[in-house]
Design a protein around this motif. Structure first.
Motif, mmCIF file in Angstrom:
data_model
loop_
_atom_site.group_PDB
_atom_site.id
_atom_site.type_symbol
_atom_site.label_atom_id
_atom_site.label_comp_id
_atom_site.label_asym_id
_atom_site.label_seq_id
_atom_site.Cartn_x
_atom_site.Cartn_y
_atom_site.Cartn_z
ATOM 1 N N TYR A 69 -61.846 49.754 -7.919
ATOM 2 C CA TYR A 69 -62.335 48.635 -7.117
ATOM 3 C C TYR A 69 -61.191 47.995 -6.340
ATOM 4 C CZ TYR A 69 -67.097 48.520 -8.984
ATOM 5 O OH TYR A 69 -68.409 48.799 -9.289
ATOM 6 N N LYS A 70 -60.090 47.732 -7.034
ATOM 7 C CA LYS A 70 -58.955 47.067 -6.386
ATOM 8 C C LYS A 70 -58.395 47.917 -5.244
ATOM 9 C CE LYS A 70 -56.065 44.653 -8.780
ATOM 10 N NZ LYS A 70 -54.966 44.112 -9.641
ATOM 11 N N ASN A 71 -58.179 49.203 -5.507
ATOM 12 C CA ASN A 71 -57.582 50.065 -4.490
ATOM 13 C C ASN A 71 -58.511 50.303 -3.309
ATOM 14 O OD1 ASN A 71 -55.379 50.212 -6.170
ATOM 15 N ND2 ASN A 71 -55.868 52.231 -6.984
ATOM 16 N N ALA A 72 -59.820 50.358 -3.595
ATOM 17 C CA ALA A 72 -60.789 50.538 -2.508
ATOM 18 C C ALA A 72 -60.797 49.325 -1.585
ATOM 19 C CB ALA A 72 -62.180 50.779 -3.083
ATOM 20 N N MET A 73 -60.844 48.132 -2.165
ATOM 21 C CA MET A 73 -60.898 46.912 -1.354
ATOM 22 C C MET A 73 -59.607 46.675 -0.578
ATOM 23 S SD MET A 73 -63.822 45.313 -1.335
ATOM 24 C CE MET A 73 -63.781 43.526 -1.286
ATOM 25 N N ALA A 74 -58.496 47.209 -1.085
ATOM 26 C CA ALA A 74 -57.220 47.028 -0.396
ATOM 27 C C ALA A 74 -56.940 48.123 0.633
ATOM 28 C CB ALA A 74 -56.081 46.989 -1.418
ATOM 29 N N ASP A 75 -57.864 49.104 0.752
ATOM 30 C CA ASP A 75 -57.743 50.171 1.757
ATOM 31 C C ASP A 75 -56.433 50.932 1.604
ATOM 32 O OD1 ASP A 75 -58.378 51.763 3.955
ATOM 33 O OD2 ASP A 75 -57.481 50.354 5.385
ATOM 34 N N LEU A 76 -56.196 51.454 0.392
ATOM 35 C CA LEU A 76 -54.921 52.091 0.095
ATOM 36 C C LEU A 76 -54.942 53.607 0.158
ATOM 37 C CD1 LEU A 76 -53.723 49.864 -2.889
ATOM 38 C CD2 LEU A 76 -53.291 49.595 -0.440
ATOM 39 N N ALA A 267 -64.885 34.880 -18.071
ATOM 40 C CA ALA A 267 -65.100 35.330 -19.452
ATOM 41 C C ALA A 267 -66.217 36.350 -19.537
ATOM 42 C CB ALA A 267 -65.403 34.133 -20.344
ATOM 43 N N HIS A 268 -67.205 36.243 -18.665
ATOM 44 C CA HIS A 268 -68.285 37.230 -18.591
ATOM 45 C C HIS A 268 -68.903 37.154 -17.196
ATOM 46 C CE1 HIS A 268 -71.468 34.149 -18.987
ATOM 47 N NE2 HIS A 268 -70.732 33.619 -19.940
ATOM 48 N N PRO A 269 -69.619 38.187 -16.758
ATOM 49 C CA PRO A 269 -70.124 38.240 -15.380
ATOM 50 C C PRO A 269 -71.039 37.073 -15.001
ATOM 51 C CG PRO A 269 -70.253 40.408 -16.391
ATOM 52 C CD PRO A 269 -69.871 39.463 -17.483
ATOM 53 N N ALA A 277 -73.990 28.740 -8.208
ATOM 54 C CA ALA A 277 -75.067 27.744 -8.243
ATOM 55 C C ALA A 277 -74.538 26.327 -8.047
ATOM 56 C CB ALA A 277 -75.820 27.844 -9.565
ATOM 57 N N ARG A 278 -73.273 26.110 -8.409
ATOM 58 C CA ARG A 278 -72.649 24.793 -8.238
ATOM 59 C C ARG A 278 -71.951 24.661 -6.886
ATOM 60 N NH1 ARG A 278 -68.492 23.387 -12.293
ATOM 61 N NH2 ARG A 278 -68.707 21.358 -11.255
ATOM 62 N N GLY A 279 -72.059 25.683 -6.046
ATOM 63 C CA GLY A 279 -71.431 25.617 -4.725
ATOM 64 C C GLY A 279 -69.942 25.879 -4.746
ATOM 65 N N ILE A 280 -69.455 26.515 -5.818
ATOM 66 C CA ILE A 280 -68.025 26.832 -5.936
ATOM 67 C C ILE A 280 -67.801 28.263 -5.489
ATOM 68 C CG2 ILE A 280 -66.087 27.066 -7.532
ATOM 69 C CD1 ILE A 280 -67.470 24.950 -9.302
ATOM 70 N N ARG A 281 -66.869 28.473 -4.556
ATOM 71 C CA ARG A 281 -66.551 29.825 -4.090
ATOM 72 C C ARG A 281 -65.485 30.416 -4.999
ATOM 73 N NH1 ARG A 281 -68.766 27.039 -0.260
ATOM 74 N NH2 ARG A 281 -69.317 27.992 1.743
ATOM 75 N N TYR A 282 -65.791 31.538 -5.604
ATOM 76 C CA TYR A 282 -64.834 32.262 -6.444
ATOM 77 C C TYR A 282 -64.419 33.529 -5.711
ATOM 78 C CZ TYR A 282 -63.319 35.634 -9.956
ATOM 79 O OH TYR A 282 -62.627 36.600 -10.632
ATOM 80 N N LEU A 283 -63.124 33.697 -5.516
ATOM 81 C CA LEU A 283 -62.617 34.903 -4.865
ATOM 82 C C LEU A 283 -62.196 35.881 -5.958
ATOM 83 C CD1 LEU A 283 -60.485 33.412 -1.935
ATOM 84 C CD2 LEU A 283 -62.961 33.730 -2.145
ATOM 85 N N PRO A 284 -62.911 37.012 -6.098
ATOM 86 C CA PRO A 284 -62.652 37.939 -7.210
ATOM 87 C C PRO A 284 -61.182 38.304 -7.335
ATOM 88 C CG PRO A 284 -64.646 38.575 -6.060
ATOM 89 C CD PRO A 284 -64.023 37.475 -5.252
ATOM 90 N N ASP A 285 -60.688 38.209 -8.564
ATOM 91 C CA ASP A 285 -59.252 38.389 -8.784
ATOM 92 C C ASP A 285 -58.759 39.759 -8.359
ATOM 93 O OD1 ASP A 285 -59.863 40.018 -11.280
ATOM 94 O OD2 ASP A 285 -60.540 38.063 -11.958
ATOM 95 N N TYR A 286 -59.552 40.812 -8.582
ATOM 96 C CA TYR A 286 -59.059 42.148 -8.256
ATOM 97 C C TYR A 286 -58.923 42.362 -6.756
ATOM 98 C CZ TYR A 286 -63.861 43.723 -7.138
ATOM 99 O OH TYR A 286 -65.115 43.877 -6.587
ATOM 100 N N ALA A 338 -68.665 43.906 -5.211
ATOM 101 C CA ALA A 338 -69.069 45.171 -5.832
ATOM 102 C C ALA A 338 -69.852 46.030 -4.847
ATOM 103 C CB ALA A 338 -69.905 44.898 -7.078
ATOM 104 N N ASP A 339 -70.714 45.410 -4.057
ATOM 105 C CA ASP A 339 -71.473 46.149 -3.043
ATOM 106 C C ASP A 339 -70.533 46.748 -1.997
ATOM 107 O OD1 ASP A 339 -73.839 45.601 -4.284
ATOM 108 O OD2 ASP A 339 -74.522 44.115 -2.818
ATOM 109 N N MET A 340 -69.520 45.984 -1.608
ATOM 110 C CA MET A 340 -68.574 46.482 -0.610
ATOM 111 C C MET A 340 -67.823 47.701 -1.128
ATOM 112 S SD MET A 340 -67.155 42.801 0.868
ATOM 113 C CE MET A 340 -66.002 43.478 2.068
ATOM 114 N N VAL A 341 -67.422 47.673 -2.402
ATOM 115 C CA VAL A 341 -66.729 48.821 -2.993
ATOM 116 C C VAL A 341 -67.649 50.040 -3.019
ATOM 117 C CG1 VAL A 341 -65.743 49.752 -5.116
ATOM 118 C CG2 VAL A 341 -65.128 47.450 -4.352
#
Length: 353
Positions: A69-76, A267-269, A277-286, A338-341
């Motif tokens: 996932y990490k390598n795909a998103m980074a276009d390596l 801690a879990h998906p 749902a709370r309007g918080i944007r989380y940028l996936p760590d990988y 995940a869809d992008m990968v």
């Protein structure tokens, strides 16, 4: 030579799982290749005192898939793989063990590149590199990538600015309250970048010397580790341990944007949906912490500094696209990433066919 390699049956969706043992040096290792659809697999070598082979298998498989996932998103142009050595990193390391590990890597004929990870160092990997050209992340040489921390921090910083644009309407961080949790090599480098950008810096760590340095040199406000989720902030940058966002801490978080270098922050998906749902944007760590593997990829591909610079900018571009899709489709960012990968891998498989 006492080294033996045994192919084990990999889980569905994985390409290869190899068990390497060398009684003479004490090596006991697993090498997992998840995917080579985009190129040879790449991912670091972790040394950990696993209680059982099964524990090591579970970890190496999880980590190998994450590298795809990490390598795909980074276009390596690299696939995903990982290796683990069973042993106590403080007690069991020897040059002979890592040279045996290098021979195991070499036997895979370039299908997997290894580098440092938790419990291993560039010096350890340099021992492996005496036996194989597929050990990277080395100091010196024309393409040696050295310490990946500055590249990781720069990637996180660029992604954080993109996230700020989506959340607050501007990439300008002047006066933004940014809490950096963890002031190791990456966290301190990120804090320095945030300070230079005018952010109102808040920091926490268990290392008092690092806290003092941030307070004196960066004008940071220091808080105790147990006060993180009781603190008002605009942006949260976790750069320490994983699983920091859980069913207890997630609902307490005051930030509107999460962007940090720590691995496995959720801690879990289900946490991703709760944050959304709370309007918080989380940028996936990988996605955002890929600067380290980008640096290593430059060494693998024998590319100049422009390669690393372009790929770091590319991460930020993908974060921009990911956030735009998440907003348009009203879905959380982990689902979109995940869809992008999957789309990247599907396109590669079609091209091969």
């Amino acid at each position: 030579m006492t080294l033996t390699l045994t192919d084990e049956t990999p889980p569905k969706g994985f390409e290869r799982l190899v068990r390497a043992e060398d009684p003479a040096s004490g090596l006991r290792a697993l090498i997992c290749i998840h995917s080579t659809a985009l190129g040879p697999a790449a991912g670091g070598c972790r040394m950990w005192n696993y209680a059982r082979w099964d524990d090591a298998r579970h970890d190496v498989q999880r980590l190998a898939e994450g590298m795809t996932y990490k390598n795909a998103m980074a276009d390596l142009g690299l696939g995903g793989g990982k290796s683990v050595i069973l042993g106590d990193a403080k007690r069991d390391k020897t040059p002979e063990l890592f040279r045996a590990f290098g021979r195991a890597i070499n036997a895979l004929n370039g299908s997997y590149y290894t580098a440092e990870d938790v419990g291993t160092s560039p010096a350890d990997i340099a021992q492996a590199a005496t036996e194989t050209p597929y050990a990277v992340g080395l100091e010196g040489g024309q393409y040696g990538s050295g310490d990946p921390s500055p590249f990781t921090a720069e990637g996180v910083f660029q992604c954080l600015r993109v996230g700020a644009k989506h959340v607050f309407g501007s990439e300008d961080l002047t006066g933004r309250q940014v809490l950096v949790q963890g002031l190791g090599h990456v966290g301190m480098s990120l804090a320095e970048k945030l300070h230079a950008a005018g952010a109102a810096l808040i920091v926490t760590d268990i290392d008092q010397a690092a806290l003092d340095r941030a307070a004196r040199g960066l004008g940071a406000t220091v808080i105790a580790p147990d006060q993180v989720f009781a603190t008002q902030m605009d942006i949260f940058a976790p750069c320490a341990l994983g699983a920091v966002l859980n069913d207890t801490t997630g609902p307490q978080l005051t930030a509107k944007l999460i962007c940090g270098a720590a691995n496995n922050q959720l801690a879990h998906p289900g946490i991703a949906g709760a944050l959304h749902a709370r309007g918080i944007r989380y940028l996936p760590d990988y996605v955002v912490n890929a600067g380290g593997i980008i640096s290593v990829a430059g060494e693998i591909h024998k590319a100049g500094p422009g390669y690393r610079r372009d790929r770091l900018a590319g991460i930020a571009g993908r974060v921009d696209a990911m956030l735009t899709r998440a907003e348009q489709e009203d879905r959380n960012t982990t689902e979109i990433a995940a869809d992008m990968v999957k789309e990247i891998l599907a396109s590669a498989n079609r091209n091969v066919a």
